[in-house]
Design a protein around this motif. Structure first.
Motif, PDB file in Angstrom:
ATOM      1  N   GLU A 151      -7.535  12.106  -4.022  1.00 54.86           N
ATOM      2  CA  GLU A 151      -8.324  13.188  -3.443  1.00 54.86           C
ATOM      3  C   GLU A 151      -7.580  14.508  -3.639  1.00 54.86           C
ATOM      4  OE1 GLU A 151     -11.248  13.459  -2.095  1.00 54.86           O
ATOM      5  OE2 GLU A 151     -11.858  11.384  -1.659  1.00 54.86           O
ATOM      6  N   TYR A 152      -8.264  15.479  -4.228  1.00 56.04           N
ATOM      7  CA  TYR A 152      -7.714  16.833  -4.332  1.00 56.04           C
ATOM      8  C   TYR A 152      -8.223  17.652  -3.146  1.00 56.04           C
ATOM      9  CZ  TYR A 152      -6.880  15.822  -9.334  1.00 56.04           C
ATOM     10  OH  TYR A 152      -6.468  15.289 -10.527  1.00 56.04           O
ATOM     11  N   THR A 153      -7.374  18.506  -2.596  1.00 57.36           N
ATOM     12  CA  THR A 153      -7.813  19.441  -1.572  1.00 57.36           C
ATOM     13  C   THR A 153      -7.325  20.834  -1.939  1.00 57.36           C
ATOM     14  OG1 THR A 153      -7.861  19.911   0.806  1.00 57.36           O
ATOM     15  CG2 THR A 153      -5.822  18.989  -0.063  1.00 57.36           C
ATOM     16  N   LEU A 154      -8.211  21.818  -1.858  1.00 58.57           N
ATOM     17  CA  LEU A 154      -7.917  23.176  -2.291  1.00 58.57           C
ATOM     18  C   LEU A 154      -8.029  24.145  -1.121  1.00 58.57           C
ATOM     19  CD1 LEU A 154      -9.974  23.242  -5.636  1.00 58.57           C
ATOM     20  CD2 LEU A 154      -7.570  22.581  -5.304  1.00 58.57           C
ATOM     21  N   SER A 155      -7.021  24.986  -0.956  1.00 57.43           N
ATOM     22  CA  SER A 155      -7.053  25.950   0.150  1.00 57.43           C
ATOM     23  C   SER A 155      -7.891  27.174  -0.182  1.00 57.43           C
ATOM     24  CB  SER A 155      -5.630  26.375   0.521  1.00 57.43           C
ATOM     25  OG  SER A 155      -4.973  26.977  -0.587  1.00 57.43           O
ATOM     26  N   ARG A 156      -8.016  27.494  -1.474  1.00 62.01           N
ATOM     27  CA  ARG A 156      -8.831  28.641  -1.891  1.00 62.01           C
ATOM     28  C   ARG A 156      -9.728  28.249  -3.064  1.00 62.01           C
ATOM     29  NH1 ARG A 156      -4.643  33.824  -1.670  1.00 62.01           N
ATOM     30  NH2 ARG A 156      -3.971  33.515   0.508  1.00 62.01           N
ATOM     31  N   PRO A 157     -10.641  27.334  -2.840  1.00 60.34           N
ATOM     32  CA  PRO A 157     -11.493  26.881  -3.950  1.00 60.34           C
ATOM     33  C   PRO A 157     -12.451  27.977  -4.394  1.00 60.34           C
ATOM     34  CG  PRO A 157     -12.289  25.999  -1.876  1.00 60.34           C
ATOM     35  CD  PRO A 157     -10.995  26.685  -1.566  1.00 60.34           C
ATOM     36  N   LYS A 175     -12.018  20.957   0.808  1.00 62.09           N
ATOM     37  CA  LYS A 175     -11.515  22.280   1.124  1.00 62.09           C
ATOM     38  C   LYS A 175     -10.483  22.202   2.229  1.00 62.09           C
ATOM     39  CE  LYS A 175     -12.852  27.009   2.288  1.00 62.09           C
ATOM     40  NZ  LYS A 175     -13.962  27.937   2.621  1.00 62.09           N
ATOM     41  N   GLY A 176      -9.354  22.882   2.027  1.00 61.03           N
ATOM     42  CA  GLY A 176      -8.311  22.913   3.046  1.00 61.03           C
ATOM     43  C   GLY A 176      -6.945  22.564   2.480  1.00 61.03           C
ATOM     44  N   ARG A 177      -5.971  22.500   3.358  1.00 59.24           N
ATOM     45  CA  ARG A 177      -4.601  22.169   2.986  1.00 59.24           C
ATOM     46  C   ARG A 177      -4.301  20.705   3.336  1.00 59.24           C
ATOM     47  NH1 ARG A 177      -1.865  27.024   2.244  1.00 59.24           N
ATOM     48  NH2 ARG A 177      -2.934  28.859   3.106  1.00 59.24           N
ATOM     49  N   VAL A 178      -3.139  20.249   2.876  1.00 54.33           N
ATOM     50  CA  VAL A 178      -2.652  18.938   3.330  1.00 54.33           C
ATOM     51  C   VAL A 178      -1.998  19.180   4.683  1.00 54.33           C
ATOM     52  CG1 VAL A 178      -1.191  16.955   2.830  1.00 54.33           C
ATOM     53  CG2 VAL A 178      -2.294  18.179   0.957  1.00 54.33           C
ATOM     54  N   ASP A 179      -2.792  19.120   5.749  1.00 56.53           N
ATOM     55  CA  ASP A 179      -2.309  19.342   7.108  1.00 56.53           C
ATOM     56  C   ASP A 179      -2.633  18.120   7.968  1.00 56.53           C
ATOM     57  OD1 ASP A 179      -5.042  19.549   7.454  1.00 56.53           O
ATOM     58  OD2 ASP A 179      -5.033  21.709   7.773  1.00 56.53           O
ATOM     59  N   ALA A 180      -2.379  18.232   9.253  1.00 58.02           N
ATOM     60  CA  ALA A 180      -2.574  17.079  10.148  1.00 58.02           C
ATOM     61  C   ALA A 180      -4.010  16.573  10.109  1.00 58.02           C
ATOM     62  CB  ALA A 180      -2.183  17.458  11.572  1.00 58.02           C
ATOM     63  N   GLU A 181      -4.950  17.494  10.086  1.00 59.29           N
ATOM     64  CA  GLU A 181      -6.359  17.098  10.056  1.00 59.29           C
ATOM     65  C   GLU A 181      -6.694  16.342   8.773  1.00 59.29           C
ATOM     66  OE1 GLU A 181     -10.819  19.156   9.964  1.00 59.29           O
ATOM     67  OE2 GLU A 181      -9.040  20.376  10.365  1.00 59.29           O
ATOM     68  N   THR A 211       0.869  -1.174   0.000  1.00 59.07           N
ATOM     69  CA  THR A 211       0.000   0.000   0.000  1.00 59.07           C
ATOM     70  C   THR A 211       0.906   1.224   0.000  1.00 59.07           C
ATOM     71  OG1 THR A 211      -1.713  -1.121   1.291  1.00 59.07           O
ATOM     72  CG2 THR A 211      -1.790   1.283   1.215  1.00 59.07           C
ATOM     73  N   TYR A 212       0.643   2.145  -0.913  1.00 61.49           N
ATOM     74  CA  TYR A 212       1.393   3.400  -0.967  1.00 61.49           C
ATOM     75  C   TYR A 212       0.451   4.552  -0.600  1.00 61.49           C
ATOM     76  CZ  TYR A 212       4.954   0.906  -3.738  1.00 61.49           C
ATOM     77  OH  TYR A 212       5.917   0.035  -4.190  1.00 61.49           O
ATOM     78  N   TYR A 213       0.880   5.371   0.358  1.00 57.29           N
ATOM     79  CA  TYR A 213       0.197   6.633   0.633  1.00 57.29           C
ATOM     80  C   TYR A 213       1.083   7.762   0.100  1.00 57.29           C
ATOM     81  CZ  TYR A 213      -3.266   4.455   3.731  1.00 57.29           C
ATOM     82  OH  TYR A 213      -4.295   3.697   4.237  1.00 57.29           O
ATOM     83  N   LEU A 214       0.529   8.558  -0.797  1.00 56.23           N
ATOM     84  CA  LEU A 214       1.283   9.650  -1.414  1.00 56.23           C
ATOM     85  C   LEU A 214       0.673  10.982  -1.002  1.00 56.23           C
ATOM     86  CD1 LEU A 214       1.592   8.205  -5.060  1.00 56.23           C
ATOM     87  CD2 LEU A 214       3.078   7.776  -3.082  1.00 56.23           C
ATOM     88  N   PHE A 215       1.496  11.845  -0.414  1.00 48.50           N
ATOM     89  CA  PHE A 215       1.047  13.166   0.033  1.00 48.50           C
ATOM     90  C   PHE A 215       1.846  14.226  -0.719  1.00 48.50           C
ATOM     91  CE2 PHE A 215       0.806  10.120   3.497  1.00 48.50           C
ATOM     92  CZ  PHE A 215      -0.503  10.259   3.947  1.00 48.50           C
ATOM     93  N   SER A 216       1.155  15.119  -1.414  1.00 44.19           N
ATOM     94  CA  SER A 216       1.880  16.158  -2.152  1.00 44.19           C
ATOM     95  C   SER A 216       1.116  17.468  -2.120  1.00 44.19           C
ATOM     96  CB  SER A 216       2.124  15.727  -3.603  1.00 44.19           C
ATOM     97  OG  SER A 216       0.902  15.552  -4.285  1.00 44.19           O
ATOM     98  N   ALA A 217       1.846  18.547  -2.375  1.00 42.85           N
ATOM     99  CA  ALA A 217       1.241  19.875  -2.462  1.00 42.85           C
ATOM    100  C   ALA A 217       2.016  20.686  -3.483  1.00 42.85           C
ATOM    101  CB  ALA A 217       1.266  20.574  -1.102  1.00 42.85           C
ATOM    102  N   GLY A 218       1.286  21.445  -4.301  1.00 42.84           N
ATOM    103  CA  GLY A 218       1.922  22.304  -5.295  1.00 42.84           C
ATOM    104  C   GLY A 218       2.795  21.532  -6.258  1.00 42.84           C
ATOM    105  N   SER A 219       3.996  22.069  -6.505  1.00 38.15           N
ATOM    106  CA  SER A 219       4.918  21.411  -7.440  1.00 38.15           C
ATOM    107  C   SER A 219       5.536  20.157  -6.857  1.00 38.15           C
ATOM    108  CB  SER A 219       6.026  22.387  -7.861  1.00 38.15           C
ATOM    109  OG  SER A 219       6.748  22.842  -6.726  1.00 38.15           O
ATOM    110  N   GLY A 220       5.227  19.851  -5.585  1.00 34.77           N
ATOM    111  CA  GLY A 220       5.675  18.588  -4.995  1.00 34.77           C
ATOM    112  C   GLY A 220       5.090  17.379  -5.688  1.00 34.77           C
ATOM    113  N   MET A 225      -3.731   8.651  -2.685  1.00 29.40           N
ATOM    114  CA  MET A 225      -3.008   9.912  -2.856  1.00 29.40           C
ATOM    115  C   MET A 225      -3.901  11.105  -2.538  1.00 29.40           C
ATOM    116  SD  MET A 225      -1.229  11.281  -6.334  1.00 29.40           S
ATOM    117  CE  MET A 225      -1.059  13.027  -6.648  1.00 29.40           C
ATOM    118  N   ILE A 226      -3.334  12.072  -1.786  1.00 26.94           N
ATOM    119  CA  ILE A 226      -4.001  13.351  -1.551  1.00 26.94           C
ATOM    120  C   ILE A 226      -3.066  14.454  -2.039  1.00 26.94           C
ATOM    121  CG2 ILE A 226      -3.187  13.476   0.861  1.00 26.94           C
ATOM    122  CD1 ILE A 226      -5.839  14.967   1.484  1.00 26.94           C
ATOM    123  N   TYR A 227      -3.629  15.381  -2.800  1.00 29.40           N
ATOM    124  CA  TYR A 227      -2.825  16.392  -3.489  1.00 29.40           C
ATOM    125  C   TYR A 227      -3.428  17.772  -3.234  1.00 29.40           C
ATOM    126  CZ  TYR A 227      -0.638  18.763  -7.552  1.00 29.40           C
ATOM    127  OH  TYR A 227       0.050  19.621  -8.374  1.00 29.40           O
ATOM    128  N   GLY A 228      -2.649  18.648  -2.614  1.00 31.30           N
ATOM    129  CA  GLY A 228      -3.139  19.968  -2.234  1.00 31.30           C
ATOM    130  C   GLY A 228      -2.679  21.081  -3.159  1.00 31.30           C
TER     131      GLY A 228
END
Length: 357
Positions: free
Chosen positions: A176-182, A200-206, A115-124, A146-149
């Motif tokens: 799953e896409y998550t957007l900080s300013r949708p 809605k939101g960032r890739v944060d602890a929550e 199982t792979y969990y992939l966490f990324s944000a922006g150009s990451g 995968m969750i991508y912010g």
């Protein structure tokens, strides 16, 4: 020390308003030299305004597929090289490129059951995309979550490619896409069921805790890959540690430091002794200069790539004296304890220091 090779630009593609991907042609005689693992990066060299500059960009292509090498480059405010690439690079240009390198990669094998969990944000997303595509193509029994912010839907790099992968491998790939300013409008109320609804939101602890609870691991052999800005990485790792994920299963690549400003003062004109390529070099470190820049200004050729404390190419060992690293996004705590430093980020704290490459 790895050498640069001139590669021809095959394709320049606008991925978003502020990001471009560049594909390179690799001559047959260099195929082995440019073999890489998913997640690694290329170092590009340019001469801009009479100055040699190098930057490292992660490969978003897959080594498992027969395709050109491709990197993704997002504009950075006042970014000398990122803006040069986005504004000036065109098909047919020759670019100086160092062979692939980097310690952030997945060990992908046909027989893996993971199982792979992939966490990324922006150009990451760039190295994460390479890992994702390689795993899906190679490991038929593995599952990827995968969750991508991003800030907005328009800023999502490689969205069309990611959506196509989700459609093709939907039985074992969750995205799953998550957007900080949708952007929202009344039309959202009438979205059809096949249109994507963004979290809605960032890739944060929550978000990390929600994501793992929503999509529990499938195979017990699980790995976690994180790539994005410093704060996102810290929050993601902390969330993983609260559910007892061991360090050896967490893999990190940082695409930027935290915003805090470093005010540490260097020891002015400290004496530097550097053992490099069989030569012992002695030189003073001028005010405002790092160990690396001091050696370059002295006409020497130490290994380096990003000069951002990210890639570890400039790593060396501190033999005596004390230094301060302004930024360290590459070395582990154990490596630092063993005396390894990033020369591109190191300033002297004592009257003399000695290093060895």
């Amino acid at each position: 020390m790895a050498n640069f090779h001139q590669l021809k630009v095959l394709e320049v593609k606008k991925e978003t308003k502020h990001a471009t991907s560049i594909a390179f042609d690799v001559p047959m005689e260099l195929y082995e030299t440019f073999n890489y693992k998913p997640g690694q990066y290329l170092t590009l060299k340019f001469n801009i305004n009479g100055e040699e500059v190098r930057r490292s960009y992660s490969l978003c292509s897959s080594p498992a597929l027969e395709e050109p090498l491709r990197v993704g480059v997002k504009r950075v405010k006042d970014g000398l090289v990122s803006n040069h690439i986005n504004d000036n690079i065109k098909v047919g240009d020759l670019v100086d490129v160092m062979p692939p390198d980097g310690r952030f990669f997945a060990d992908v094998k046909k027989d893996n059951y993971k199982t792979y969990y992939l966490f990324s944000a922006g150009s990451g997303i760039t190295p994460i995309l390479s890992i994702l595509r390689t795993v899906l193509f190679t490991e038929a029994r593995s599952y990827v979550y995968m969750i991508y912010g991003n800030r907005t839907e328009e800023s999502i790099m490689f969205k069309q490619e990611l959506d196509a992968l989700q459609e093709k491998y939907g039985d074992r790939f969750i995205l799953e896409y998550t957007l900080s300013r949708p952007k929202s409008s009344w039309s959202d109320l009438w979205k059809t069921s096949n249109e994507h609804i963004f979290r809605k939101g960032r890739v944060d602890a929550e978000a990390v805790k929600w994501f793992i609870n929503e999509y529990p691991l499938y195979a017990q052999n699980t790995e976690y890959y994180i790539c994005g800005p410093g704060t996102m990485i810290e929050n993601t790792k902390k969330a993983l540690k609260t559910i007892d994920v061991p360090d050896e299963r967490i893999f990190i690549e940082s695409f930027g430091a935290n915003a805090s400003k470093d005010t540490t003062e260097a020891f002015e004109n400290a004496k530097l002794t550097a053992n490099l390529n069989g030569e012992t070099i002695q030189v003073s470190i001028p005010k405002g200069k790092t160990v690396l820049r001091t050696l370059i200004d002295a006409g020497k050729k130490p290994p380096y790539s990003c000069e951002g404390g990210v890639c570890s190419t400039c790593m060396c060992k501190l033999k005596s004296g004390k230094i301060h690293m302004k930024n360290n996004l590459a070395l582990t705590d154990k490596e630092v304890e063993q005396g390894y430093i990033l020369s591109c980020q190191s300033i002297p704290l004592t009257e003399s220091i000695e290093i060895e490459y």
